[in-house]
Motif scaffolding. Structure first.
Motif, PDB file in Angstrom:
ATOM      1  N   PRO A 247       0.895  -1.183   0.122  1.00 18.80           N
ATOM      2  CA  PRO A 247       0.150   0.006   0.281  1.00 18.80           C
ATOM      3  C   PRO A 247       0.749   0.787   0.411  1.00 18.80           C
ATOM      4  O   PRO A 247       0.317   2.485  -0.522  1.00 18.80           O
ATOM      5  CB  PRO A 247      -0.842  -0.076   0.973  1.00 18.80           C
ATOM      6  N   ARG A 248       1.617   1.708   0.306  1.00 15.15           N
ATOM      7  CA  ARG A 248       3.346   2.443   0.660  1.00 15.15           C
ATOM      8  C   ARG A 248       3.151   2.568  -1.186  1.00 15.15           C
ATOM      9  O   ARG A 248       3.090   3.995  -0.949  1.00 15.15           O
ATOM     10  CB  ARG A 248       3.722   1.999   1.828  1.00 15.15           C
ATOM     11  N   ILE A 249       3.548   1.860  -1.899  1.00 13.68           N
ATOM     12  CA  ILE A 249       3.758   2.656  -2.991  1.00 13.68           C
ATOM     13  C   ILE A 249       2.771   2.308  -3.428  1.00 13.68           C
ATOM     14  O   ILE A 249       3.043   3.357  -4.726  1.00 13.68           O
ATOM     15  CB  ILE A 249       5.138   1.790  -3.659  1.00 13.68           C
ATOM     16  N   ALA A 250       1.877   1.425  -4.075  1.00 12.56           N
ATOM     17  CA  ALA A 250       0.732   0.962  -4.713  1.00 12.56           C
ATOM     18  C   ALA A 250      -0.030   2.917  -5.565  1.00 12.56           C
ATOM     19  O   ALA A 250      -0.402   3.048  -5.781  1.00 12.56           O
ATOM     20  CB  ALA A 250       0.092   0.325  -4.743  1.00 12.56           C
ATOM     21  N   ARG A 257      -8.261   0.747  -5.552  1.00 17.09           N
ATOM     22  CA  ARG A 257      -7.962   0.366  -3.764  1.00 17.09           C
ATOM     23  C   ARG A 257      -7.628  -1.465  -4.245  1.00 17.09           C
ATOM     24  O   ARG A 257      -8.192  -2.200  -3.681  1.00 17.09           O
ATOM     25  CB  ARG A 257      -9.045   0.400  -3.545  1.00 17.09           C
ATOM     26  N   TRP A 258      -7.049  -1.842  -5.580  1.00 12.96           N
ATOM     27  CA  TRP A 258      -6.751  -3.759  -5.613  1.00 12.96           C
ATOM     28  C   TRP A 258      -5.857  -3.725  -4.690  1.00 12.96           C
ATOM     29  O   TRP A 258      -5.937  -4.963  -3.819  1.00 12.96           O
ATOM     30  CB  TRP A 258      -6.189  -3.559  -6.281  1.00 12.96           C
ATOM     31  N   TRP A 259      -4.762  -2.935  -3.476  1.00 16.32           N
ATOM     32  CA  TRP A 259      -3.822  -3.336  -3.134  1.00 16.32           C
ATOM     33  C   TRP A 259      -4.546  -3.144  -1.912  1.00 16.32           C
ATOM     34  O   TRP A 259      -4.066  -3.784  -0.725  1.00 16.32           O
ATOM     35  CB  TRP A 259      -2.938  -1.828  -2.677  1.00 16.32           C
ATOM     36  N   PHE A 260      -6.027  -2.975  -1.301  1.00 17.55           N
ATOM     37  CA  PHE A 260      -6.105  -3.039   0.216  1.00 17.55           C
ATOM     38  C   PHE A 260      -6.820  -4.316   0.174  1.00 17.55           C
ATOM     39  O   PHE A 260      -6.532  -4.684   0.913  1.00 17.55           O
ATOM     40  CB  PHE A 260      -7.558  -2.116   0.077  1.00 17.55           C
ATOM     41  N   THR A 384      13.332  -3.912   3.266  1.00 18.90           N
ATOM     42  CA  THR A 384      12.418  -2.881   4.105  1.00 18.90           C
ATOM     43  C   THR A 384      12.390  -1.874   4.271  1.00 18.90           C
ATOM     44  O   THR A 384      11.844  -1.023   3.677  1.00 18.90           O
ATOM     45  CB  THR A 384      12.201  -3.843   5.151  1.00 18.90           C
ATOM     46  N   ALA A 385      13.720  -1.770   5.047  1.00 16.56           N
ATOM     47  CA  ALA A 385      13.382  -0.016   5.355  1.00 16.56           C
ATOM     48  C   ALA A 385      13.947   1.149   4.416  1.00 16.56           C
ATOM     49  O   ALA A 385      13.251   1.994   4.059  1.00 16.56           O
ATOM     50  CB  ALA A 385      14.879   0.180   6.082  1.00 16.56           C
ATOM     51  N   ILE A 386      14.637   0.453   3.509  1.00 17.90           N
ATOM     52  CA  ILE A 386      14.941   1.789   1.899  1.00 17.90           C
ATOM     53  C   ILE A 386      13.777   1.539   0.891  1.00 17.90           C
ATOM     54  O   ILE A 386      13.418   2.999   0.832  1.00 17.90           O
ATOM     55  CB  ILE A 386      15.826   0.626   1.382  1.00 17.90           C
ATOM     56  N   ALA A 387      13.094   0.517   0.761  1.00 15.69           N
ATOM     57  CA  ALA A 387      11.663   0.667  -0.113  1.00 15.69           C
ATOM     58  C   ALA A 387      10.479   1.281   0.649  1.00 15.69           C
ATOM     59  O   ALA A 387       9.928   1.946   0.076  1.00 15.69           O
ATOM     60  CB  ALA A 387      11.470  -0.957   0.213  1.00 15.69           C
ATOM     61  N   TYR A 388      10.420   1.639   2.276  1.00 11.40           N
ATOM     62  CA  TYR A 388       9.710   2.437   2.559  1.00 11.40           C
ATOM     63  C   TYR A 388       9.856   3.542   2.439  1.00 11.40           C
ATOM     64  O   TYR A 388       9.124   4.257   2.192  1.00 11.40           O
ATOM     65  CB  TYR A 388       9.094   1.831   3.900  1.00 11.40           C
ATOM     66  N   ILE A 389      11.237   3.677   2.667  1.00 14.59           N
ATOM     67  CA  ILE A 389      11.772   5.489   2.373  1.00 14.59           C
ATOM     68  C   ILE A 389      11.982   5.689   2.005  1.00 14.59           C
ATOM     69  O   ILE A 389      11.273   7.056   1.383  1.00 14.59           O
ATOM     70  CB  ILE A 389      12.573   5.444   3.925  1.00 14.59           C
ATOM     71  N   GLY A 390      11.816   4.979   0.107  1.00 14.92           N
ATOM     72  CA  GLY A 390      11.315   5.177  -0.661  1.00 14.92           C
ATOM     73  C   GLY A 390       9.977   5.637  -1.357  1.00 14.92           C
ATOM     74  O   GLY A 390      10.061   6.299  -2.077  1.00 14.92           O
ATOM     75  N   GLY A 391       8.959   5.174  -0.218  1.00 14.47           N
ATOM     76  CA  GLY A 391       7.260   5.148  -0.961  1.00 14.47           C
ATOM     77  C   GLY A 391       7.732   5.986  -0.110  1.00 14.47           C
ATOM     78  O   GLY A 391       6.778   7.212  -0.589  1.00 14.47           O
TER      79      GLY A 391
END
Length: 517
Positions: A247-250, A257-260, A384-391
């Protein structure tokens, strides 16, 4: 003759003494690929004797011998321990210690049972090392729970308070000190391998058999440990991170809302189910309660995962309007759901790390995990941390997209079209009214067919198109003339019923009256 009688009497007396001595010594031996523990009980002297040595067929010289230890209990915490190691001068050091947590044990100045080194039976030379000590017998000699540990680095000092490095392997088992000792030497691998015996056939009551595992070591018990590890690590190291990254990136790239449902299935169903399974296995199959950081974190993870699942359902299905609601429609429950989700992921990472450090080496019997496991853990946490911060970098784009969506919905409600330069497409125009120039599909209605007295559904004739003076003038310049719509005739009334046609002789007056009664 007299001398022969005396000889027979002495032989009989000697055999009686040997039998009595053998009956006074009982015990059992436990072996794994790192060490052997032989426990003996003397019911005459009321003394227990333990011998710690390498397994049969394995010689560890003094220069390569680190330290070896056993403790009396089922866990490391608060269990009295006896730790021994050889010194470079050939002497042997015995140290009694105790640990209040999964840390280096400290010297216990007042142990419940005082251990004494048996110097006559202990030795360490260039070939191998064997250390024996005695201590007063405990009240529960029939089934004695012990923990064991083996380290490869020698403390390098003869002081009993010397520090030493963490063990290479550890585990726990049970010894039956009242079992009958034999000369057999049977060993059991703590990795669930098969038993190997030598010298003679093993007796089921023999004290030389391996000690029984204590809920976690060997065979089926280790499968329980593997099941706990798989459920917990799969939930915390794979499914939970994916569940928060989707959900953070999508949301920054789509308004759908396919990610939900994907987010709810991953975190609310699969991950929570695996966490529950791992927690249930730990509570039902492992002793000691919540006596370590790993176990306390596991309990915290389970409670927060339960709260998070209920909060996610509440946030989705109940969104009241209140003064704390933002312009995007989010309320306190939304932000609490996000913060709690990130906290759960962090606690999950910490639980796995503490499990690697504290529990695996103690309960698996295969030693501490390789450094590759810790490297893999670090890679997953970093990704995980890098991907979330990138999001979070795409957060402005997400908010802009959500704002355009709200504006689009507001314009539709007011009957306005959104600006043409928006990223959202305008709503479709209302359907056009039927054009007079379009050909209509010929309607159908019910007509009465005199040849067949039943009512039939027939297609009405197409409306005739009559040319107009204007269309006649344009026919010269166009391939098809413009037509004028002529409506079809009105359909027959659906309730109208025509009498059947007369096909024979007229009925008599009496028959006519009977047919109309």
């Amino acid at each position: 003759m007299k001398n022969n009688s005396i000889t027979l009497y002495l032989v009989f007396l000697g055999l009686t003494l040997i039998v009595n001595v053998q009956a006074a010594i009982t015990g059992q031996q436990y072996c794994n690929k790192y060490m052997c523990v032989t426990g003996k009980h003397d019911n005459v002297k009321n003394i227990d004797t333990y011998t710690l040595e390498p397994p049969s067929g394995t010689n560890i010289p003094q220069s390569s011998f680190g330290w070896i230890a056993i403790g009396f209990g089922s866990t490391m915490i608060n269990s009295p321990m006896v730790i021994v190691w050889p010194n470079s001068d050939g002497s042997i050091t015995l140290s009694q210690r105790k640990a209040t947590n999964h840390v280096t044990p400290t010297v216990d100045s007042n142990p419940p049972r005082k251990a004494s080194l048996d110097t006559s039976s202990s030795f360490s030379d260039k070939t191998t090392t064997s250390i024996t000590f005695t201590l007063p017998s405990s009240s529960n000699t029939n089934s004695t729970s012990i923990i064991w540990a083996y380290g490869t680095k020698n403390p390098g000092s003869s002081s009993s308070s010397s520090s030493f490095t963490q063990h290479l392997a550890s585990g726990n088992t049970q010894l039956s000190l009242l079992a009958t000792l034999t000369n057999n030497n049977s060993s059991t691998s703590t990795n669930g391998g098969s038993n190997s015996s030598s010298n003679s056939t093993s007796n089921s009551n023999s004290g030389a058999g391996s000690g029984s595992g204590s809920g976690i070591i060997g065979g089926t018990n280790k499968k329980v440990l593997i099941a706990h590890v798989v459920c917990g690590s799969l939930a915390t190291m794979a499914i939970l991170p994916i569940g928060i990254l989707v959900p953070r990136i999508a949301r920054a790239f789509t308004i759908d809302r396919w990610w939900f449902p994907l987010h709810g299935a991953l975190n609310g169903i699969i991950a929570f189910g695996l966490i529950t399974a791992a927690f249930a296995i730990a509570v039902s199959k492992f002793e000691g309660g919540f006596n370590s950081t790993h176990r306390k974190l596991g309990l915290t993870l389970f409670i927060l995962a339960l709260i998070q699942t209920l909060l996610g359902i509440l946030t989705h299905y109940w969104q009241p309007n209140h003064k704390f609601q933002t312009s995007s429609g989010r309320g306190p429950s939304n932000f609490l759901h996000i913060i709690l989700g990130l906290t759960i992921v962090g606690i999950g990472f910490g639980t796995v790390w503490k499990g690697i450090q504290e529990e695996w080496g103690q309960y698996s019997g295969s030693g501490n995990p390789n450094v590759g496991w810790k490297v893999g853990w670090g890679l997953i946490v970093a990704i995980t941390a890098i991907a979330y911060i990138g999001g979070l970098y795409f957060l402005p784009k997400q908010l802009k997209l959500e704002n355009e969506r709200r504006q689009w919905a507001s314009n539709i409600g007011q009957g306005k079209l959104p600006p043409s330069n928006g990223s959202l497409p305008p709503p479709p125009p209302p359907p056009n009214r039927p054009s007079h120039t379009a050909q209509q599909t010929p309607p159908t209605s019910q007509y009465y067919n005199q040849a067949n007295p039943t009512v039939q559904r027939v297609t009405q004739p197409q409306s005739q198109v009559l040319p107009t003076p204007q269309s006649q003038s344009q026919s010269q310049s166009q391939s098809q003339p413009e037509t004028r719509y002529v409506p079809p005739p009105p359909p027959t009334h659906p309730k109208r019923r025509l009498p059947p046609p007369f096909t024979g002789e007229r009925p008599t007056s009496s028959e006519y009256e009977m047919s109309h009664r």
